[in-house]
Design a protein around this motif. Structure first.
Motif, short mmCIF file in Angstrom:
data_model
loop_
_atom_site.label_atom_id
_atom_site.label_comp_id
_atom_site.label_asym_id
_atom_site.label_seq_id
_atom_site.Cartn_x
_atom_site.Cartn_y
_atom_site.Cartn_z
N ASP A 1 0.81 -1.23 0.00
CA ASP A 1 0.00 0.00 0.00
C ASP A 1 0.84 1.27 0.00
N GLN A 2 2.08 1.17 0.46
CA GLN A 2 2.89 2.38 0.66
C GLN A 2 4.17 2.32 -0.18
N PRO A 3 4.13 2.84 -1.40
CA PRO A 3 5.30 2.79 -2.29
C PRO A 3 6.54 3.45 -1.70
N THR A 4 6.37 4.54 -0.95
CA THR A 4 7.53 5.22 -0.37
C THR A 4 8.22 4.33 0.64
N LEU A 5 7.45 3.69 1.52
CA LEU A 5 8.00 2.76 2.50
C LEU A 5 8.67 1.58 1.79
N LEU A 6 8.00 1.06 0.78
CA LEU A 6 8.55 -0.08 0.03
C LEU A 6 9.91 0.26 -0.57
N ASN A 7 10.00 1.40 -1.24
CA ASN A 7 11.25 1.77 -1.91
C ASN A 7 12.37 2.04 -0.90
N ARG A 8 12.02 2.65 0.23
CA ARG A 8 13.03 2.93 1.25
C ARG A 8 13.58 1.63 1.83
N ILE A 9 12.71 0.69 2.11
CA ILE A 9 13.14 -0.59 2.67
C ILE A 9 13.98 -1.37 1.67
N ARG A 10 13.58 -1.34 0.40
CA ARG A 10 14.34 -2.06 -0.62
C ARG A 10 15.77 -1.52 -0.73
N ALA A 11 15.90 -0.20 -0.71
CA ALA A 11 17.22 0.41 -0.81
C ALA A 11 18.09 0.08 0.40
N GLN A 12 17.50 0.11 1.60
CA GLN A 12 18.26 -0.17 2.81
C GLN A 12 18.65 -1.65 2.88
N ALA A 13 17.78 -2.53 2.40
CA ALA A 13 18.08 -3.96 2.40
C ALA A 13 19.34 -4.23 1.57
N ARG A 14 19.43 -3.60 0.42
CA ARG A 14 20.61 -3.78 -0.42
C ARG A 14 21.87 -3.26 0.27
N LEU A 15 21.78 -2.09 0.87
CA LEU A 15 22.94 -1.52 1.57
C LEU A 15 23.42 -2.44 2.69
N ASP A 16 22.49 -2.98 3.45
CA ASP A 16 22.87 -3.85 4.56
C ASP A 16 23.45 -5.18 4.07
N ALA A 17 22.93 -5.67 2.97
CA ALA A 17 23.44 -6.94 2.42
C ALA A 17 24.89 -6.80 1.98
N LEU A 18 25.27 -5.62 1.55
CA LEU A 18 26.66 -5.41 1.11
C LEU A 18 27.67 -5.66 2.22
N GLU A 19 27.21 -5.62 3.47
CA GLU A 19 28.10 -5.86 4.62
C GLU A 19 28.22 -7.34 4.97
N LEU A 20 27.42 -8.19 4.30
CA LEU A 20 27.34 -9.60 4.70
C LEU A 20 28.13 -10.48 3.74
N ASP A 21 29.44 -10.28 3.68
CA ASP A 21 30.26 -11.05 2.75
C ASP A 21 30.60 -12.42 3.34
N TRP A 22 30.96 -13.33 2.46
CA TRP A 22 31.31 -14.69 2.88
C TRP A 22 32.70 -14.78 3.50
N ASN A 23 33.60 -13.87 3.15
CA ASN A 23 34.98 -13.98 3.63
C ASN A 23 35.07 -14.02 5.16
N SER A 24 34.33 -13.14 5.81
CA SER A 24 34.38 -13.11 7.27
C SER A 24 33.80 -14.39 7.87
N GLN A 25 32.82 -14.98 7.19
CA GLN A 25 32.22 -16.21 7.70
C GLN A 25 33.16 -17.41 7.53
N ILE A 26 33.93 -17.42 6.43
CA ILE A 26 34.91 -18.50 6.24
C ILE A 26 35.99 -18.41 7.31
N GLU A 27 36.41 -17.20 7.63
CA GLU A 27 37.41 -17.00 8.68
C GLU A 27 36.88 -17.47 10.04
N GLN A 28 35.61 -17.17 10.30
CA GLN A 28 35.00 -17.63 11.55
C GLN A 28 34.95 -19.15 11.60
#
Length: 406
Positions: A354-381
């Motif tokens: 129902d809320q395109p503005t909320l939808l677009n904001r969440i989509r953009a933030q989801a991508r930004l946060d995913a960029l921090e979730l790389d596999w390299n740190s998990q392999i090291e762990q």
């Protein structure tokens, strides 16, 4: 730098035992693909022990591994009841002991708790090899979805017995650490998951694909990616989409994946779009061409698809469990609901529709946060958790034996 960290940095030989492995498509196989690839890239030698898969005939020459492993040992594979496209492995403990006496690993990681996993743990313990396990699948929770819920307590007891025979059990989330502790499984170590943000990315959105789905520019593609199976709580996804469509009739429900429920769903909902199993770039295009991503499962230990959807710039609606409990912040980079609040799940999806503005904001933030979730740190762990068991194997073996005698 401590000696244990230095040990993790040296080349090690690790054997990974699993009853599912690429090219099979599921969360465990996907995780192991990234794990093996990451370990190889860091200079380690990886041996895989797995069952023969459906597409392989007896005597068939094993694959070269496509850079995922150095060697592999294939055992007899049989169909898993209720999951004909998945296998479980059969191997004698003595067979694995002979294999590891000839080429002794520095560590063994057992990813599945079927017959092959049991044989591997027994062989490792008899040879005094450090063996760790992973809690990848909630099999005891699955039982209620297949009409055998009366066995849930037995399966839980089996899981406790299996994992407590290993020196440490790796879990993907803090909530799962609490769950396994309540089951009596200990000790545990937190090993999460990453996502490939080069493969899964918003720029792979395909307008031609959306047009084939029957969508115009501002119409919503509600997408689900995963197995079409009872334990995935697909009835919740269907109910949620129907509520969305009641308010936005031009919305389309896109289901990517296959499984035992596909035929029934297709018969009941011939207007839904069933895309079947997708791989590689095709999968990435399907993700990026969606808008809202429904993840209704209440049984997944993690849910890699949540991170893939975030990386693809989708607005994820999920229950507060698994990957969502770790990585979604309600109304910031996704929407999540309490496990007991089905209506909260639906409400979150309706708000986004129902809320395109909320939808677009969440989509953009989801991508930004995913960029921090790389596999390299998990392999090291993973290195630190599993390879560091080498020095502690004797300690844990003594203590596990003492516990079993109490």
């Amino acid at each position: 730098m401590t000696k244990t960290v230095q040990a993790a940095r040296r080349q090690q030989h690790i054997t990974i035992v699993s009853e599912t492995f690429p090219p099979e498509i599921n969360g465990v196989a996907n995780t192991l693909r990234h794990l093996c690839q990451g370990l190889m890239q860091r200079g380690h030698r990886v041996t895989v022990v797995r069952p023969r898969q459906r597409h392989e005939s007896k005597g068939m020459v094993p694959s070269a591994g496509h850079g995922l492993f150095s060697h592999e040992h294939v055992v007899t594979g049989l169909p898993l009841p209720g999951y004909a496209d998945l296998r479980f492995g059969l191997a004698r403990s003595g067979e694995l002991r002979g294999l590891w006496q000839k080429d002794r690993p520095d560590a063994i990681y057992v990813a599945t708790q079927g017959p092959l996993g049991v044989a591997a743990v027994s062989a490792a313990r008899k040879l005094g090899l450090p063996v760790s396990s992973g809690f990848h699948t909630n099999f005891h929770s699955y039982s209620r979805y297949y009409g055998v819920g009366i066995f849930e307590h037995l399966l839980c007891a089996y899981g406790r017995w299996f994992h407590n025979r290993t020196s440490i059990t790796l879990v993907p989330t803090r909530k799962m650490a609490q769950t396994t502790a309540a089951m009596g499984i200990r000790p545990t170590g937190l090993w999460s998951r990453g996502v490939d943000c080069n493969r899964f990315a918003p720029h792979k959105r395909d307008q031609a694909l959306r047009k084939r789905w029957g969508l115009k520019e501002n119409e919503r593609a509600v997408i689900y990616v995963g197995r079409l199976a009872p334990e995935k709580n697909l009835c919740m996804a269907v109910a949620c989409f129907e509520r969305i469509r009641g308010l936005h009739p031009q919305s389309r429900f896109i289901l990517v994946g296959d499984g035992p429920l596909r035929r029934q769903l297709a018969e009941q909902h011939p207007d839904y779009i069933f895309c079947g199993t997708q791989r590689g770039e095709d999968l990435a295009r399907h993700y990026a061409s969606g808008d809202l991503f429904l993840f209704p499962s209440k049984t997944d230990t993690f849910g890699n698809v949540v991170l893939e959807a975030m990386a693809s710039g989708l607005a994820v609606i999920a229950f507060d469990d698994g990957a969502a409990s770790e990585h979604l912040r309600h109304e910031e980079n996704g929407m999540k609901a309490d496990l007991r609040e089905d209506e909260g799940f639906v409400d979150g999806a309706l708000r986004l529709a129902d809320q395109p503005t909320l939808l677009n904001r969440i989509r953009a933030q989801a991508r930004l946060d995913a960029l921090e979730l790389d596999w390299n740190s998990q392999i090291e762990q993973f290195e630190q958790l599993v390879f560091n068991q080498t020095a502690r194997t004797g300690y844990h073996a003594i203590n596990k034996q003492s516990i079993s005698l109490l």
